[in-house]
Design an enzyme around this catalytic site. Sequence first.
Site, PDB file in Angstrom:
ATOM      1  N   ALA A  32       0.729  -1.319  -0.020  1.00 46.02           N
ATOM      2  CA  ALA A  32      -0.108   0.107   0.080  1.00 46.02           C
ATOM      3  C   ALA A  32       0.832   1.200  -0.148  1.00 46.02           C
ATOM      4  CB  ALA A  32      -0.987   0.091   1.189  1.00 46.02           C
ATOM      5  N   ASP A  56      -0.070  -5.398   3.517  1.00 45.51           N
ATOM      6  CA  ASP A  56       0.442  -4.317   4.171  1.00 45.51           C
ATOM      7  C   ASP A  56      -0.361  -4.095   5.542  1.00 45.51           C
ATOM      8  OD1 ASP A  56       0.871  -1.325   4.737  1.00 45.51           O
ATOM      9  OD2 ASP A  56       1.779  -1.308   2.830  1.00 45.51           O
ATOM     10  N   ILE A 140      13.759  -4.913  -0.756  1.00 47.59           N
ATOM     11  CA  ILE A 140      13.960  -3.520  -1.274  1.00 47.59           C
ATOM     12  C   ILE A 140      14.269  -2.502   0.129  1.00 47.59           C
ATOM     13  CG2 ILE A 140      12.672  -1.643  -2.132  1.00 47.59           C
ATOM     14  CD1 ILE A 140      11.413  -3.571  -4.028  1.00 47.59           C
ATOM     15  N   ASP A 173      20.316   1.534  -8.682  1.00 46.24           N
ATOM     16  CA  ASP A 173      21.749   1.960  -8.675  1.00 46.24           C
ATOM     17  C   ASP A 173      22.137   1.913 -10.291  1.00 46.24           C
ATOM     18  OD1 ASP A 173      21.976   2.665  -6.057  1.00 46.24           O
ATOM     19  OD2 ASP A 173      22.622   0.629  -5.379  1.00 46.24           O
ATOM     20  N   HIS A 200      24.043  -0.724  -1.139  1.00 52.36           N
ATOM     21  CA  HIS A 200      23.129   0.137  -1.598  1.00 52.36           C
ATOM     22  C   HIS A 200      22.854   1.226  -0.636  1.00 52.36           C
ATOM     23  CE1 HIS A 200      19.795   2.177  -3.471  1.00 52.36           C
ATOM     24  NE2 HIS A 200      18.961   1.899  -2.169  1.00 52.36           N
TER      25      HIS A 200
HETATM   26  N1  LIG Z   1      16.351  -0.712  -2.367  1.00 54.17           N
HETATM   27  C1  LIG Z   1      16.413   0.628  -2.854  1.00 54.17           C
HETATM   28  O1  LIG Z   1      16.831   0.903  -3.853  1.00 54.17           O
HETATM   29  C2  LIG Z   1      15.333   1.434  -2.364  1.00 54.17           C
HETATM   30  C3  LIG Z   1      14.624   2.536  -3.208  1.00 54.17           C
HETATM   31  C4  LIG Z   1      13.785   3.642  -2.504  1.00 54.17           C
HETATM   32  C5  LIG Z   1      13.311   3.047  -1.226  1.00 54.17           C
HETATM   33  N2  LIG Z   1      13.538   1.910  -0.627  1.00 54.17           N
HETATM   34  C6  LIG Z   1      12.895   1.492   0.659  1.00 54.17           C
HETATM   35  O2  LIG Z   1      11.718   0.932   0.719  1.00 54.17           O
HETATM   36  C7  LIG Z   1      10.990   0.961   1.744  1.00 54.17           C
HETATM   37  C8  LIG Z   1       9.888   1.482   1.381  1.00 54.17           C
HETATM   38  O3  LIG Z   1       9.497   2.869   0.791  1.00 54.17           O
HETATM   39  P1  LIG Z   1       8.344   3.441   0.635  1.00 54.17           P
HETATM   40  O4  LIG Z   1       8.540   4.770   0.096  1.00 54.17           O
HETATM   41  O5  LIG Z   1       7.555   2.542  -0.284  1.00 54.17           O
HETATM   42  O6  LIG Z   1       7.722   3.854   1.989  1.00 54.17           O
HETATM   43  P2  LIG Z   1       6.188   4.035   2.599  1.00 54.17           P
HETATM   44  O7  LIG Z   1       6.326   4.444   3.813  1.00 54.17           O
HETATM   45  O8  LIG Z   1       5.658   4.902   1.387  1.00 54.17           O
HETATM   46  O9  LIG Z   1       5.658   2.429   2.330  1.00 54.17           O
HETATM   47  C9  LIG Z   1       5.889   1.612   3.265  1.00 54.17           C
HETATM   48  C10 LIG Z   1       4.602   0.662   3.613  1.00 54.17           C
HETATM   49  O10 LIG Z   1       4.968  -0.627   4.264  1.00 54.17           O
HETATM   50  C11 LIG Z   1       4.001  -0.648   5.328  1.00 54.17           C
HETATM   51  N3  LIG Z   1       4.604  -1.272   6.348  1.00 54.17           N
HETATM   52  C12 LIG Z   1       5.048  -0.974   7.417  1.00 54.17           C
HETATM   53  N4  LIG Z   1       5.404  -1.968   8.441  1.00 54.17           N
HETATM   54  C13 LIG Z   1       5.044  -3.039   7.818  1.00 54.17           C
HETATM   55  C14 LIG Z   1       4.666  -4.211   8.138  1.00 54.17           C
HETATM   56  N5  LIG Z   1       5.082  -4.799   9.376  1.00 54.17           N
HETATM   57  N6  LIG Z   1       4.181  -5.524   7.502  1.00 54.17           N
HETATM   58  C15 LIG Z   1       3.623  -4.921   6.136  1.00 54.17           C
HETATM   59  N7  LIG Z   1       3.595  -3.680   5.624  1.00 54.17           N
HETATM   60  C16 LIG Z   1       4.358  -2.661   6.565  1.00 54.17           C
HETATM   61  C17 LIG Z   1       3.341   0.820   5.418  1.00 54.17           C
HETATM   62  O11 LIG Z   1       2.004   0.782   5.975  1.00 54.17           O
HETATM   63  C18 LIG Z   1       3.464   1.459   4.325  1.00 54.17           C
HETATM   64  O12 LIG Z   1       2.490   1.183   3.335  1.00 54.17           O
HETATM   65  C19 LIG Z   1      11.802   1.974   2.599  1.00 54.17           C
HETATM   66  O13 LIG Z   1      12.670   1.373   3.566  1.00 54.17           O
HETATM   67  C20 LIG Z   1      12.882   2.780   1.442  1.00 54.17           C
HETATM   68  O14 LIG Z   1      14.061   3.246   2.218  1.00 54.17           O
HETATM   69  C21 LIG Z   1      14.799   1.279  -1.300  1.00 54.17           C
HETATM   70  O1  LIG Z   2      17.893   6.966  -0.423  1.00 59.98           O
HETATM   71  C1  LIG Z   2      16.845   6.637  -0.022  1.00 59.98           C
HETATM   72  O2  LIG Z   2      16.397   7.013   1.150  1.00 59.98           O
HETATM   73  C2  LIG Z   2      16.023   5.691  -0.751  1.00 59.98           C
HETATM   74  C3  LIG Z   2      16.421   4.744  -1.566  1.00 59.98           C
HETATM   75  O3  LIG Z   2      17.507   4.042  -1.046  1.00 59.98           O
HETATM   76  C4  LIG Z   2      17.162   5.584  -2.948  1.00 59.98           C
HETATM   77  O4  LIG Z   2      18.269   4.851  -3.176  1.00 59.98           O
HETATM   78  O5  LIG Z   2      16.500   6.253  -3.453  1.00 59.98           O
END
Ligand SMILES: NC(=O)c1ccc[n+]([C@@H]2O[C@H](COP(=O)([O-])OP(=O)(O)OC[C@H]3O[C@@H](n4cnc5c(N)ncnc54)[C@H](O)[C@@H]3O)[C@@H](O)[C@H]2O)c1
Ligand SMILES: O=C(O)C[C@H](O)C(=O)O
Length: 345
Positions: A32, A56, A140, A173, A200
């Site tokens: 979500a 979620d 992720i 990346d 990352h």
């Molecule tokens: N790997 C990458 O390159 C990369 C890139 C961008 C963001 N991210 C990471 O991805 C994650 C999500 O980012 P986002 O922007 O979607 O955040 P967001 O806050 O918009 O979404 C996170 C979702 O996780 C849900 N959530 C929280 N705890 C939960 C649980 N125990 N079980 C199930 N759902 C749960 C929340 O309700 C929310 O809907 C963050 O940790 C962010 O840093 C990683």
């Molecule tokens: O940098 C962040 O906070 C989110 C993510 O890991 C990204 O690379 O955009």
Amino acid sequence: MLSRIVRPTLTAARNFSTSQQNNYKVTVCGAAGGIGQPLSLLLKLNPLVTELNCYDIAPFTPGVACDLSHIETASKVKGFDFQPHKRRLAGAQINIADIDFLILNSGMTRDDLFGSNASVVKTIFECASVACPDAIFCIITNPVNSCVPIACEVLKKANKLNPRRVFGVSTLDIVRANTFVGEMCGVNPKEVNVPVIGGHSGITIVPLFSRATPKVTIPADKLDALTKRVQEAGTEVVKAKAGHGSATLSMAYSGARFANNVMRALMGEPDVIECAYVMADVTDVDYFASPVKLGKCGIEQNCGVGDINEYETKLLCDALEQLKRDIQKGVDFANQDQKCKGAPE
Ligand SMILES: NC(=O)c1ccc[n+]([C@@H]2O[C@H](COP(=O)([O-])OP(=O)(O)OC[C@H]3O[C@@H](n4cnc5c(N)ncnc54)[C@H](O)[C@@H]3O)[C@@H](O)[C@H]2O)c1
Ligand SMILES: O=C(O)C[C@H](O)C(=O)O
């Protein structure tokens, strides 16, 4: 050394042999959220996905699934909200029993990142080690450098670790490096492949422009700035969104690209190579992002660091120091005895 990084071509996947499995059941945890919704949309459009479970803690998650279910593709979509009072039912509520893919992007962005997200990862992998230990796990959730070790430690404790099937998704990346090089060199970014190794976050991200295909020449006076731009691209987005989260759309694209390529390899397509942050013995650290050759069982071969130049070697040395600390943090967290927040009772 294999260097082709295969692109996600949904049409190519559609044309692929039907004698192989082409009906993957995927659960998105965090469906979500900012990444979860567009990622779920892209998965709904992927003909290889026949069942999509959106999970979620947000109470409107069944609504997200309902919305997606109206899209005219064949896959079935279900939504599961996982409220605290239901936590006892963890595995069943998440609906991860018997799934092929678990894509984890639940968790917060930069605020209090490690504390809360580490607990979420630990909890979900405790459930997964019982409900779907043979799934492909794509993580992720940040900090990826520490969350992947947490997941592996939890699976290891349950005697269910298959390191060939646990991935930290560092694809964004590579996507960014391809885009920035394309812009700088006047090449269509779709045609560019820049391997990115290390981890990352910040200096652990090591783009290998010397190994870009097609071969590009980055002017010496621009190399530092280009490297830093890839390393700090997450911050670039966070600043541009001015308090409204981090990268979501480019991440959803990257997650969908990664999952699609893993599925293609599982189906038997040869020479599928992606960079990913995985358990590895190719450097001094136990987890490392590098090009990996994917196959029918997950990782078939880790291609390792390969040939790098002096500039990249220096970047790698700095990255390894930071990675060591990040990995240890994850391992220590996973092995703490205390029950983590939200763990199933
Ligand atoms: N790997 C990458 O390159 C990369 C890139 C961008 C963001 N991210 C990471 O991805 C994650 C999500 O980012 P986002 O922007 O979607 O955040 P967001 O806050 O918009 O979404 C996170 C979702 O996780 C849900 N959530 C929280 N705890 C939960 C649980 N125990 N079980 C199930 N759902 C749960 C929340 O309700 C929310 O809907 C963050 O940790 C962010 O840093 C990683
Ligand atoms: O940098 C962040 O906070 C989110 C993510 O890991 C990204 O690379 O955009």
